[in-house]
Design an enzyme around this catalytic site. Structure first.
Site, PDB file in Angstrom:
ATOM      1  N   LYS A   6      -2.230  -4.342  -3.129  1.00  0.00           N
ATOM      2  CA  LYS A   6      -0.754  -4.647  -2.454  1.00  0.00           C
ATOM      3  C   LYS A   6      -0.798  -5.574  -2.237  1.00  0.00           C
ATOM      4  O   LYS A   6      -1.830  -5.287  -0.855  1.00  0.00           O
ATOM      5  CB  LYS A   6       0.197  -3.101  -2.863  1.00  0.00           C
ATOM      6  CG  LYS A   6      -0.082  -2.075  -1.680  1.00  0.00           C
ATOM      7  CD  LYS A   6       0.064  -2.437  -0.380  1.00  0.00           C
ATOM      8  CE  LYS A   6      -0.447  -1.430   0.830  1.00  0.00           C
ATOM      9  NZ  LYS A   6      -0.466  -2.197   1.966  1.00  0.00           N
ATOM     10  N   ALA A  13      -7.891  -3.585   5.107  1.00  0.00           N
ATOM     11  CA  ALA A  13      -7.671  -4.517   5.233  1.00  0.00           C
ATOM     12  C   ALA A  13      -6.425  -4.874   5.149  1.00  0.00           C
ATOM     13  O   ALA A  13      -4.968  -6.052   5.501  1.00  0.00           O
ATOM     14  CB  ALA A  13      -8.470  -5.494   3.990  1.00  0.00           C
ATOM     15  N   GLY A  41      -6.315  -0.975  -1.341  1.00  0.00           N
ATOM     16  CA  GLY A  41      -7.303  -0.981  -2.283  1.00  0.00           C
ATOM     17  C   GLY A  41      -7.911   0.324  -2.182  1.00  0.00           C
ATOM     18  O   GLY A  41      -7.843   1.351  -3.383  1.00  0.00           O
ATOM     19  N   SER A  71      -6.534   3.310  -1.240  1.00  0.00           N
ATOM     20  CA  SER A  71      -5.421   3.971  -2.315  1.00  0.00           C
ATOM     21  C   SER A  71      -4.717   3.341  -3.660  1.00  0.00           C
ATOM     22  O   SER A  71      -4.535   4.297  -4.510  1.00  0.00           O
ATOM     23  CB  SER A  71      -3.534   3.394  -1.466  1.00  0.00           C
ATOM     24  OG  SER A  71      -4.259   4.019   0.048  1.00  0.00           O
ATOM     25  N   ASP A  82       0.304   5.680   0.495  1.00  0.00           N
ATOM     26  CA  ASP A  82       0.556   4.663  -0.090  1.00  0.00           C
ATOM     27  C   ASP A  82      -0.451   5.052  -1.390  1.00  0.00           C
ATOM     28  O   ASP A  82       0.018   4.031  -2.644  1.00  0.00           O
ATOM     29  CB  ASP A  82      -1.093   3.441   0.536  1.00  0.00           C
ATOM     30  CG  ASP A  82      -0.558   2.092   2.308  1.00  0.00           C
ATOM     31  OD1 ASP A  82       1.418   2.851   1.561  1.00  0.00           O
ATOM     32  OD2 ASP A  82      -1.090   1.770   1.543  1.00  0.00           O
TER      33      ASP A  82
HETATM   34  O1  C5P Z   1      -1.216   8.405   4.776  1.00  0.00           O
HETATM   35  P1  C5P Z   1      -2.490   7.376   5.199  1.00  0.00           P
HETATM   36  O2  C5P Z   1      -4.322   8.332   5.258  1.00  0.00           O
HETATM   37  O3  C5P Z   1      -2.968   6.313   3.942  1.00  0.00           O
HETATM   38  O4  C5P Z   1      -2.219   7.373   6.740  1.00  0.00           O
HETATM   39  C1  C5P Z   1      -3.118   6.347   7.719  1.00  0.00           C
HETATM   40  C2  C5P Z   1      -2.842   6.817   9.656  1.00  0.00           C
HETATM   41  O5  C5P Z   1      -1.538   6.167   9.091  1.00  0.00           O
HETATM   42  C3  C5P Z   1      -1.948   8.337   8.979  1.00  0.00           C
HETATM   43  O6  C5P Z   1      -2.804   9.083   9.989  1.00  0.00           O
HETATM   44  C4  C5P Z   1      -0.707   8.120  10.034  1.00  0.00           C
HETATM   45  O7  C5P Z   1      -0.962   7.530  11.205  1.00  0.00           O
HETATM   46  C5  C5P Z   1      -0.659   6.915   9.972  1.00  0.00           C
HETATM   47  N1  C5P Z   1       0.791   7.094   9.286  1.00  0.00           N
HETATM   48  C6  C5P Z   1       1.987   7.231   9.951  1.00  0.00           C
HETATM   49  N2  C5P Z   1       2.896   6.440   8.956  1.00  0.00           N
HETATM   50  C7  C5P Z   1       2.874   6.407   7.165  1.00  0.00           C
HETATM   51  C8  C5P Z   1       1.709   6.383   6.575  1.00  0.00           C
HETATM   52  C9  C5P Z   1       0.548   6.550   7.368  1.00  0.00           C
HETATM   53  O8  C5P Z   1       2.706   7.788  10.747  1.00  0.00           O
HETATM   54  N3  C5P Z   1       4.346   6.953   7.258  1.00  0.00           N
END
Ligand code: C5P
Length: 303
Positions: free
Chosen positions: A31, A116, A120, A122, A153
């Site tokens: 995406k 990146a 990917g 997700s 994601d």
């Molecule tokens: O949900 P995911 O594991 O992809 O998120 C990785 C990191 O990105 C989270 O630990 C957080 O620090 C940050 N994040 C955030 N707010 C979001 C998505 C991600 O703060 N809506």
């Protein structure tokens, strides 16, 4: 076909369909975030965001098969600690949701660069959830809810939408009508950025993309999207933090701007993109960017 084989097929056909679970192979697309606005930080540490997501024609291939235990193989290997990758987490989340053992064989042929900003890992996780819903014959499971427990994601990818307005932490996904085929250029940088670090580096003055996100969402909903409108609204609140953490992002954007090309950030980066008018324009942009040493490739979305 002989009469005996026809009879055998009649006898075994329905039985096989009901009882035998087969391997499922899915393409897991990358995406880009056409625009992304970050709002307040929530009590759980995540940020409220608003973004228009779109899949592009670059995909991993994900094969999921029934197996006696959980095994995930990636080629080429991404070096994640075993069991800690998003595909393994997706199997465990789906097993929890359906009260089963987390047992499946997952093979992922990686084409999407990792860490990146192209989603990917997700997307692989979203494909694993969809495949397991089919293999375990559980069409009743709310896959978006399960996806939200795997990563921010993942709900977008599991929704199957090509374009969507995504909000909350990433768990609210409103599919939007796709644009006609749109050409764009993806610029890969050798650096990797951890999403967590990029969010942690965000300052309040970085927050400027909310209006652009709304303008894009409304244009998609009305069917009035043009390449120019996509370029005008390709804003991302995570650009400032990504540039501060990764000078290669700022350097690539400055050099591209000197050739008249505006590069936007996807997700938390470091991948950059430029929206083209058509395929010829995309190839022209690729040539110019390669001349200044950037790894650029023409891609498409929608269509
Ligand atoms: O949900 P995911 O594991 O992809 O998120 C990785 C990191 O990105 C989270 O630990 C957080 O620090 C940050 N994040 C955030 N707010 C979001 C998505 C991600 O703060 N809506």
């Amino acid at each position: 076909m002989g009469r005996a084989r026809r009879r055998a097929r009649r006898a075994h056909g329905p039985l096989r369909g009901a009882n035998v679970t087969r391997a499922v192979t899915l393409l897991a697309p990358a995406k880009i975030n056409l625009a992304l606005a970050v709002a307040r930080k929530r009590a759980d540490g995540f940020h409220e965001l608003r973004s228009v997501f779109a899949t592009i024609d670059l995909a991993d291939r994900v094969r999921v098969a029934p197996y006696r235990r959980l095994e995930v193989r990636m080629a080429p290997d991404v070096g994640a600690p075993p069991g800690d990758d998003l595909a393994s987490r997706a199997v465990r989340a789906m097993a929890r949701a359906t009260a089963r053992e987390p047992a499946a064989f997952v093979h992922i042929r990686k084409r999407i660069p990792i860490a990146a900003g192209l989603g990917g890992g997700s997307s692989d996780a979203g494909a694993v959830l969809r495949a397991l819903a089919s293999i375990w014959q559980r069409p009743d499971v709310d896959l978006v809810a399960v996806a939200a427990t795997v990563g921010s994601d993942v709900p977008f990818f599991v929704s199957g939408a090509r374009v969507a307005f995504v909000s909350g932490r990433g768990e609210h996904v409103d599919p939007l009508p796709g644009p006609s085929q749109t050409h764009l250029v993806i610029v890969r940088l050798a650096a990797r950025l951890a999403t967590q670090d990029v969010f942690a580096t965000l300052e309040s003055e970085d927050r400027r993309a909310a209006g652009a996100v709304d303008a894009l969402r409304d244009a998609f909903a009305r069917g009035t999207v043009t390449s120019q409108l996509l370029r005008d609204n390709a804003r991302n609140d995570l650009l400032g933090p990504a540039e501060r953490l990764c000078p290669a992002v700022a350097d690539a954007r400055t050099r591209a701007a000197e050739c008249g090309i505006n590069l936007s950030l996807s997700g938390s980066g470091p991948t950059l993109f430029a929206i083209a008018d058509d395929r010829r324009d995309a190839l022209r942009i690729v040539r110019r960017l390669r001349r200044i040493g950037l790894a650029a490739r023409a891609h498409t979305m929608g269509g």
